[in-house]
Scaffold this motif. Structure first.
Motif: not given
Length: 391
Positions: A244-251, A265-282
């Motif tokens: 993932l990189q900010v600015g990537q195209k989304l379909e 367009v991808l605009t934000v990549i979260g800076q923290s990880l959800n400890p339960e789901t082990r995912t990052v919100v973008a």
């Protein structure tokens, strides 16, 4: 004695006429030459081997699921700043509004008190001005001393400050001096469309409704947004973050519209990880000019990444041997070479190969593990024969 002698000779003769033991011969032997497995023509094992040509590609598609939400940059939640009872509602879902348009009218004692304070302050100021003017006249006539004028001036200044305070307080709520009716007009703070309404006539509202002892934030009375611009929230696993990189195209695709693609367009990549789901919100943005997409809709999202052009093979064609990635490359109908490769990104069941493979080479995609076991078996047999010959 003669009979015994002939019986022994007959038994010896019959024993000498037994057929020789049958030695089974492998009709389809497999040869191993270095890293090559060479099958005998007609070997039925060849039918279980499937091959696929390596195709060059320069695009990695990361498949994710997402949820559409209102674009917070063009969205506002409208609450009442005053406590009271809803007398009437003018705003409806789907209605376009401008800044200052009335959404609802609320009968509020607090607003009525503010109106009364403003009216009273105007009257007090007028009285203080008359007293000041009269005091000045009497001072000129020598009837009153200077200190009386100073007192009148101070009273006028205080009345003017109180009037300004009361009028400003009323203006903050959109009111003006004049009538004292307690009818507060809740107005739109921005241009947009009313996308949600959670208020009914006669409903009691509070100025602290968002935090009125509730476990969750209360629903706003109105939500105003621009439905032509939405955000999409994505839950990204740890292993996919590197793609993932900010600015990537989304379909973006919705089940409601089949294969229709909505670009984003991808605009934000979260800076923290959800400890339960082990995912990052973008977060990404998506244009919605025809208003087909709806907030809270679940969608399928492809994140498009450009990579250097390189061959791509099925993941099932790759196996590990001594910790290194390998594939079998078909050199002919019966010749398969085991080759070490260097892998790069994965994409929907395929893996990119940055070293060790050329485009259009035929890679074993079905039966690679069978070939590996044959290679191990024949290598072990060859090593055992070699050791026996040495001894």
């Amino acid at each position: 004695m003669q009979i015994i002698k002939y019986s022994w000779l007959l038994a010896l003769l019959l024993a000498s006429c037994k057929p020789a033991p049958v030695v089974e011969i492998d009709r389809f032997p497999v040869k191993v030459e270095k890293n090559h497995l060479i099958f005998t023509a007609g070997d039925p094992q060849l039918k279980s081997i499937g091959v696929q040509q390596a195709k060059e590609n320069d695009t990695v598609i990361l498949h994710l699921t997402g949820k559409l939400v209102w674009n917070e940059d063009v969205t506002t939640n409208v609450f009442s700043p005053l406590a009271g009872r809803v007398a009437s509602i003018k705003g409806a879902r789907g209605q376009k509004v401008k800044v200052g348009d009335e959404l609802a009218r609320i009968t509020s004692p607090d607003f009525g008190q503010a109106q009364a304070d403003a009216v009273k302050s105007e009257a007090d100021l007028a009285l203080a001005k008359r007293v000041l003017d009269r005091t000045r006249d009497l001072l000129k006539q020598g009837v009153l001393p200077q200190k009386e004028l100073d007192t009148a001036q101070n009273a006028f200044d205080d009345a003017q400050s109180e009037r300004d305070r009361a009028v400003e307080r009323l203006a903050v709520w959109g009111g003006r001096g004049g009538d004292v009716n307690g009818a507060f007009a809740l107005k739109a703070p921005m241009d947009g469309v009313i996308v949600d309404r959670n208020v009914q006539p006669g409903q009691e509202v509070r100025s602290d409704q968002m935090l009125a002892g509730m476990a969750v934030v209360a629903a706003p009375l109105f939500i105003i947004s621009d439905p032509e611009s939405l955000w999409v929230h994505l839950d990204v696993s740890e292993q996919d973050l590197s793609n993932l990189q900010v600015g990537q195209k989304l379909e973006i695709r919705s089940r409601a519209y089949g294969d229709q693609v909505f670009p984003g367009v991808l605009t934000v990549i979260g800076q923290s990880l959800n400890p339960e789901t082990r995912t990052v919100v973008a977060k990404g943005s998506v244009a919605n000019p025809k208003k087909l997409l709806k907030a809270q809709m679940y969608v399928d999202v492809n994140v498009i990444t450009q990579v250097p052009r390189m061959p791509q093979v099925p993941v099932k064609a790759v196996f590990l041997r001594e910790g290194k990635a390998c594939v079998f490359v078909r050199q002919s109908e019966s010749d398969f070479e085991m080759r070490q490769i260097t892998t790069a990104a994965e994409d929907a069941g395929h893996v990119f190969v940055s070293k060790g493979l050329n485009a259009d080479e035929a890679v074993v995609s079905e039966g690679a593990l069978v070939l590996e076991s044959l290679l191990d078996a024949n290598t072990s047999t060859a090593n055992a024969s070699s050791e026996k010959a040495e001894h």
